[in-house]
Scaffold this motif. Structure first.
Motif, PDB file in Angstrom:
ATOM      1  N   GLY A  20     -11.042  -6.670  53.687  1.00  0.00           N
ATOM      2  CA  GLY A  20      -9.838  -7.118  52.984  1.00  0.00           C
ATOM      3  C   GLY A  20      -9.551  -6.346  51.709  1.00  0.00           C
ATOM      4  O   GLY A  20      -8.417  -5.902  51.478  1.00  0.00           O
ATOM      5  N   GLU A  24      -6.383  -3.795  51.144  1.00  0.00           N
ATOM      6  CA  GLU A  24      -5.432  -4.050  50.055  1.00  0.00           C
ATOM      7  C   GLU A  24      -5.276  -2.816  49.161  1.00  0.00           C
ATOM      8  O   GLU A  24      -4.166  -2.438  48.794  1.00  0.00           O
ATOM      9  N   THR A  28      -1.472  -1.209  49.779  1.00  0.00           N
ATOM     10  CA  THR A  28      -0.463  -1.618  48.795  1.00  0.00           C
ATOM     11  C   THR A  28       0.483  -0.473  48.423  1.00  0.00           C
ATOM     12  O   THR A  28       1.705  -0.662  48.431  1.00  0.00           O
ATOM     13  N   TYR A  45       1.573  -9.896  50.825  1.00  0.00           N
ATOM     14  CA  TYR A  45       0.928 -11.169  50.507  1.00  0.00           C
ATOM     15  C   TYR A  45      -0.439 -11.222  51.173  1.00  0.00           C
ATOM     16  O   TYR A  45      -0.588 -10.804  52.319  1.00  0.00           O
ATOM     17  N   ARG A  46      -1.411 -11.777  50.444  1.00  0.00           N
ATOM     18  CA  ARG A  46      -2.756 -11.946  50.986  1.00  0.00           C
ATOM     19  C   ARG A  46      -3.106 -13.428  50.998  1.00  0.00           C
ATOM     20  O   ARG A  46      -2.955 -14.123  49.990  1.00  0.00           O
ATOM     21  N   SER A  47      -3.599 -13.897  52.133  1.00  0.00           N
ATOM     22  CA  SER A  47      -3.986 -15.294  52.265  1.00  0.00           C
ATOM     23  C   SER A  47      -5.114 -15.622  51.295  1.00  0.00           C
ATOM     24  O   SER A  47      -6.068 -14.857  51.155  1.00  0.00           O
ATOM     25  N   GLY A  51      -8.942 -14.508  52.957  1.00  0.00           N
ATOM     26  CA  GLY A  51      -8.536 -13.199  52.456  1.00  0.00           C
ATOM     27  C   GLY A  51      -8.390 -12.117  53.508  1.00  0.00           C
ATOM     28  O   GLY A  51      -8.329 -10.940  53.174  1.00  0.00           O
ATOM     29  N   PHE A  54      -2.914 -10.720  55.906  1.00  0.00           N
ATOM     30  CA  PHE A  54      -1.910 -10.156  55.020  1.00  0.00           C
ATOM     31  C   PHE A  54      -0.556 -10.237  55.712  1.00  0.00           C
ATOM     32  O   PHE A  54      -0.468 -10.087  56.935  1.00  0.00           O
ATOM     33  N   TYR A  86      -8.017  -2.953  60.083  1.00  0.00           N
ATOM     34  CA  TYR A  86      -7.143  -3.966  60.669  1.00  0.00           C
ATOM     35  C   TYR A  86      -7.236  -3.956  62.193  1.00  0.00           C
ATOM     36  O   TYR A  86      -7.684  -2.995  62.802  1.00  0.00           O
TER      37      TYR A  86
END
Length: 108
Positions: A20, A24, A28, A45-47, A51, A54, A86
């Motif tokens: 994660g 990110e 980003t 957005y990240r949970s 985590g 996204f 991912y």
């Protein structure tokens, strides 16, 4: 028909365990680069739970503008760089915009 123009693109990213933070960091700037391809808005957005989920959104004038971004050499290279972070497939979804708003903080 909506009075708003453009298309909201949503991409849900499922991140592999323990990847994660790396995702990110790498993705980003690629998400922000949507602005260089005509998007008027972007977000990543990240949970908070786990985590590893996204959601990327961007508001483009058209699907063709999104495709110019998504299939560009620059973004394809970042997807390759992040390929172990991912799960595939990555399936963008397209939404028409029915309404939108925001509140800007008042400067003190």
């Amino acid at each position: 028909m909506s009075q708003h123009s453009g298309v909201l693109v949503e991409i849900k990213w499922a991140i592999n365990p323990f990847r994660g933070n790396a995702f990110e960091e790498v993705w980003t700037p690629a998400a922000e680069a949507a602005l260089d391809f005509g998007a008027t808005q972007w977000a990543l957005y990240r949970s908070k739970e786990g985590g590893l989920d996204f959601t990327q959104t961007a508001l483009f004038p058209s699907v063709a503008d999104f495709e110019r971004y998504w299939y560009s050499e620059e973004i394809a290279a970042v997807r390759i760089q992040a390929s172990g972070y991912y799960q595939v497939p990555i399936l963008p979804t397209f939404h028409s915009l029915s309404g939108m708003g925001a509140i800007s903080p008042v400067a003190s």
